[in-house]
Design a protein around this motif. Sequence first.
Motif, PDB file in Angstrom:
ATOM      1  N   PRO A   9       0.841  -1.209   0.000  1.00  0.00           N
ATOM      2  CA  PRO A   9       0.000   0.000   0.000  1.00  0.00           C
ATOM      3  C   PRO A   9       0.868   1.248   0.000  1.00  0.00           C
ATOM      4  O   PRO A   9       1.931   1.277   0.613  1.00  0.00           O
ATOM      5  CB  PRO A   9      -0.795  -0.124   1.305  1.00  0.00           C
ATOM      6  N   ARG A  10       0.414   2.270  -0.703  1.00  0.00           N
ATOM      7  CA  ARG A  10       1.167   3.525  -0.763  1.00  0.00           C
ATOM      8  C   ARG A  10       1.102   4.259   0.564  1.00  0.00           C
ATOM      9  O   ARG A  10       1.994   4.990   0.908  1.00  0.00           O
ATOM     10  CB  ARG A  10       0.632   4.413  -1.871  1.00  0.00           C
ATOM     11  N   THR A  11       0.022   4.090   1.255  1.00  0.00           N
ATOM     12  CA  THR A  11      -0.107   4.751   2.549  1.00  0.00           C
ATOM     13  C   THR A  11      -0.554   3.740   3.592  1.00  0.00           C
ATOM     14  O   THR A  11      -1.282   2.794   3.290  1.00  0.00           O
ATOM     15  CB  THR A  11      -1.131   5.897   2.503  1.00  0.00           C
ATOM     16  N   ARG A  12      -0.091   3.972   4.791  1.00  0.00           N
ATOM     17  CA  ARG A  12      -0.495   3.140   5.924  1.00  0.00           C
ATOM     18  C   ARG A  12      -1.262   4.024   6.888  1.00  0.00           C
ATOM     19  O   ARG A  12      -0.909   5.179   7.101  1.00  0.00           O
ATOM     20  CB  ARG A  12       0.730   2.575   6.617  1.00  0.00           C
ATOM     21  N   PRO A  13      -2.277   3.458   7.517  1.00  0.00           N
ATOM     22  CA  PRO A  13      -3.016   4.242   8.503  1.00  0.00           C
ATOM     23  C   PRO A  13      -2.249   4.321   9.814  1.00  0.00           C
ATOM     24  O   PRO A  13      -1.229   3.657  10.004  1.00  0.00           O
ATOM     25  CB  PRO A  13      -4.297   3.428   8.676  1.00  0.00           C
ATOM     26  N   CYS A  14      -2.741   5.118  10.698  1.00  0.00           N
ATOM     27  CA  CYS A  14      -2.242   5.144  12.060  1.00  0.00           C
ATOM     28  C   CYS A  14      -2.523   3.764  12.658  1.00  0.00           C
ATOM     29  O   CYS A  14      -3.560   3.166  12.400  1.00  0.00           O
ATOM     30  CB  CYS A  14      -2.987   6.237  12.835  1.00  0.00           C
ATOM     31  N   SER A  15      -1.566   3.236  13.406  1.00  0.00           N
ATOM     32  CA  SER A  15      -1.709   1.898  13.976  1.00  0.00           C
ATOM     33  C   SER A  15      -1.532   1.925  15.482  1.00  0.00           C
ATOM     34  O   SER A  15      -0.655   2.634  15.994  1.00  0.00           O
ATOM     35  CB  SER A  15      -0.646   0.952  13.405  1.00  0.00           C
ATOM     36  N   LEU A  16      -2.345   1.142  16.163  1.00  0.00           N
ATOM     37  CA  LEU A  16      -2.185   0.931  17.597  1.00  0.00           C
ATOM     38  C   LEU A  16      -1.667  -0.474  17.804  1.00  0.00           C
ATOM     39  O   LEU A  16      -2.242  -1.441  17.302  1.00  0.00           O
ATOM     40  CB  LEU A  16      -3.522   1.083  18.329  1.00  0.00           C
ATOM     41  N   VAL A  17      -0.556  -0.591  18.525  1.00  0.00           N
ATOM     42  CA  VAL A  17      -0.030  -1.890  18.899  1.00  0.00           C
ATOM     43  C   VAL A  17      -0.306  -2.028  20.394  1.00  0.00           C
ATOM     44  O   VAL A  17       0.250  -1.292  21.211  1.00  0.00           O
ATOM     45  CB  VAL A  17       1.478  -2.024  18.599  1.00  0.00           C
ATOM     46  N   VAL A  18      -1.188  -2.947  20.718  1.00  0.00           N
ATOM     47  CA  VAL A  18      -1.652  -3.121  22.086  1.00  0.00           C
ATOM     48  C   VAL A  18      -0.918  -4.297  22.704  1.00  0.00           C
ATOM     49  O   VAL A  18      -0.987  -5.418  22.204  1.00  0.00           O
ATOM     50  CB  VAL A  18      -3.177  -3.378  22.101  1.00  0.00           C
ATOM     51  N   CYS A  19      -0.199  -4.029  23.784  1.00  0.00           N
ATOM     52  CA  CYS A  19       0.539  -5.087  24.464  1.00  0.00           C
ATOM     53  C   CYS A  19      -0.438  -6.005  25.188  1.00  0.00           C
ATOM     54  O   CYS A  19      -1.353  -5.553  25.875  1.00  0.00           O
ATOM     55  CB  CYS A  19       1.526  -4.472  25.456  1.00  0.00           C
ATOM     56  N   ARG A  20      -0.220  -7.276  25.020  1.00  0.00           N
ATOM     57  CA  ARG A  20      -1.000  -8.279  25.723  1.00  0.00           C
ATOM     58  C   ARG A  20      -0.067  -9.407  26.162  1.00  0.00           C
ATOM     59  O   ARG A  20      -0.305 -10.570  25.948  1.00  0.00           O
ATOM     60  CB  ARG A  20      -2.131  -8.827  24.837  1.00  0.00           C
ATOM     61  N   GLY A  21       1.020  -9.009  26.809  1.00  0.00           N
ATOM     62  CA  GLY A  21       2.024  -9.966  27.258  1.00  0.00           C
ATOM     63  C   GLY A  21       1.789 -10.414  28.678  1.00  0.00           C
ATOM     64  O   GLY A  21       0.657 -10.544  29.143  1.00  0.00           O
ATOM     65  N   CYS A  22       2.858 -10.552  29.410  1.00  0.00           N
ATOM     66  CA  CYS A  22       2.785 -11.106  30.757  1.00  0.00           C
ATOM     67  C   CYS A  22       2.067 -10.189  31.741  1.00  0.00           C
ATOM     68  O   CYS A  22       1.418 -10.659  32.667  1.00  0.00           O
ATOM     69  CB  CYS A  22       4.185 -11.419  31.265  1.00  0.00           C
ATOM     70  N   CYS A  23       2.140  -8.900  31.555  1.00  0.00           N
ATOM     71  CA  CYS A  23       1.548  -7.943  32.509  1.00  0.00           C
ATOM     72  C   CYS A  23       0.396  -7.146  31.908  1.00  0.00           C
ATOM     73  O   CYS A  23      -0.609  -6.911  32.569  1.00  0.00           O
ATOM     74  CB  CYS A  23       2.619  -6.975  33.002  1.00  0.00           C
ATOM     75  N   CYS A  24       0.554  -6.726  30.689  1.00  0.00           N
ATOM     76  CA  CYS A  24      -0.504  -5.951  30.035  1.00  0.00           C
ATOM     77  C   CYS A  24      -1.655  -6.893  29.697  1.00  0.00           C
ATOM     78  O   CYS A  24      -1.448  -7.984  29.185  1.00  0.00           O
ATOM     79  CB  CYS A  24       0.010  -5.304  28.761  1.00  0.00           C
ATOM     80  N   GLY A  25      -2.842  -6.452  29.996  1.00  0.00           N
ATOM     81  CA  GLY A  25      -3.999  -7.292  29.717  1.00  0.00           C
ATOM     82  C   GLY A  25      -4.221  -8.367  30.759  1.00  0.00           C
ATOM     83  O   GLY A  25      -5.035  -9.257  30.574  1.00  0.00           O
ATOM     84  N   ASP A  26      -3.522  -8.292  31.879  1.00  0.00           N
ATOM     85  CA  ASP A  26      -3.598  -9.313  32.918  1.00  0.00           C
ATOM     86  C   ASP A  26      -4.519  -8.845  34.047  1.00  0.00           C
ATOM     87  O   ASP A  26      -4.205  -7.884  34.762  1.00  0.00           O
ATOM     88  CB  ASP A  26      -2.198  -9.593  33.459  1.00  0.00           C
ATOM     89  N   ALA A  27      -5.617  -9.538  34.224  1.00  0.00           N
ATOM     90  CA  ALA A  27      -6.584  -9.176  35.270  1.00  0.00           C
ATOM     91  C   ALA A  27      -6.007  -9.362  36.668  1.00  0.00           C
ATOM     92  O   ALA A  27      -6.463  -8.728  37.618  1.00  0.00           O
ATOM     93  CB  ALA A  27      -7.847 -10.007  35.106  1.00  0.00           C
ATOM     94  N   ARG A  28      -4.998 -10.207  36.830  1.00  0.00           N
ATOM     95  CA  ARG A  28      -4.371 -10.369  38.158  1.00  0.00           C
ATOM     96  C   ARG A  28      -3.580  -9.132  38.532  1.00  0.00           C
ATOM     97  O   ARG A  28      -3.533  -8.737  39.689  1.00  0.00           O
ATOM     98  CB  ARG A  28      -3.469 -11.600  38.182  1.00  0.00           C
ATOM     99  N   LYS A  29      -2.956  -8.480  37.547  1.00  0.00           N
ATOM    100  CA  LYS A  29      -2.164  -7.282  37.826  1.00  0.00           C
ATOM    101  C   LYS A  29      -3.052  -6.051  37.960  1.00  0.00           C
ATOM    102  O   LYS A  29      -2.810  -5.188  38.795  1.00  0.00           O
ATOM    103  CB  LYS A  29      -1.126  -7.064  36.723  1.00  0.00           C
ATOM    104  N   HIS A  30      -4.054  -5.959  37.104  1.00  0.00           N
ATOM    105  CA  HIS A  30      -4.974  -4.816  37.104  1.00  0.00           C
ATOM    106  C   HIS A  30      -6.408  -5.343  37.089  1.00  0.00           C
ATOM    107  O   HIS A  30      -7.077  -5.329  36.052  1.00  0.00           O
ATOM    108  CB  HIS A  30      -4.718  -3.919  35.884  1.00  0.00           C
ATOM    109  N   PRO A  31      -6.896  -5.806  38.256  1.00  0.00           N
ATOM    110  CA  PRO A  31      -8.220  -6.439  38.296  1.00  0.00           C
ATOM    111  C   PRO A  31      -9.385  -5.498  38.005  1.00  0.00           C
ATOM    112  O   PRO A  31     -10.456  -5.947  37.630  1.00  0.00           O
ATOM    113  CB  PRO A  31      -8.305  -6.985  39.725  1.00  0.00           C
ATOM    114  N   GLY A  32      -9.202  -4.203  38.138  1.00  0.00           N
ATOM    115  CA  GLY A  32     -10.293  -3.266  37.897  1.00  0.00           C
ATOM    116  C   GLY A  32     -10.449  -2.839  36.449  1.00  0.00           C
ATOM    117  O   GLY A  32     -11.290  -2.005  36.137  1.00  0.00           O
ATOM    118  N   THR A  33      -9.656  -3.399  35.555  1.00  0.00           N
ATOM    119  CA  THR A  33      -9.676  -3.007  34.144  1.00  0.00           C
ATOM    120  C   THR A  33     -10.309  -4.109  33.302  1.00  0.00           C
ATOM    121  O   THR A  33      -9.965  -5.279  33.457  1.00  0.00           O
ATOM    122  CB  THR A  33      -8.243  -2.734  33.648  1.00  0.00           C
ATOM    123  N   ASP A  34     -11.209  -3.717  32.426  1.00  0.00           N
ATOM    124  CA  ASP A  34     -11.831  -4.658  31.493  1.00  0.00           C
ATOM    125  C   ASP A  34     -10.924  -4.777  30.269  1.00  0.00           C
ATOM    126  O   ASP A  34     -11.119  -4.098  29.260  1.00  0.00           O
ATOM    127  CB  ASP A  34     -13.225  -4.172  31.104  1.00  0.00           C
TER     128      ASP A  34
END
Length: 131
Positions: A9-34
């Motif tokens: 593609p000649r152009t790329r959109p803005c991209s979000l790279v969302v971490c979902r590793g050992c800590c990010c996205g972990d309900a044990r580390k951040h239980p109040g976050t959906d």
Amino acid sequence: MTTPAIRFPRTRPCSLVVCRGCCCGDARKHPGTDHRGQLARLRRAAATSGGQLEVRTSDCLGPCGQANVIVVQPSTEGRRRGARATWIGWALDDDVLDDLLAWVAAGGPGLAELPATLALQTIEPPGDARR
């Protein structure tokens, strides 16, 4: 034998790279976050953006002490204007996503000013990501 040309593609959109590793996205580390709800919201925004936003996930981006981490990569036009990826830490609530999605809708890095609320949450990328 002729190899078909690969078309990029000649152009790329803005991209979000969302971490979902050992800590990010972990309900044990951040239980109040959906965490699942956040990712679903970002993906819905991308699906309705008319190609102006894409969302990907990564196993681990590195700065685990600042989870949840989202990297905002500029569009092609943002890069042409000198923008580089912006790393956002502590993306744990809807207010952060509201600000992030509004910024991206306005153009994101290089095209729109970073909201002051997100500026407070920018983090340094790990050393190997600075290249």
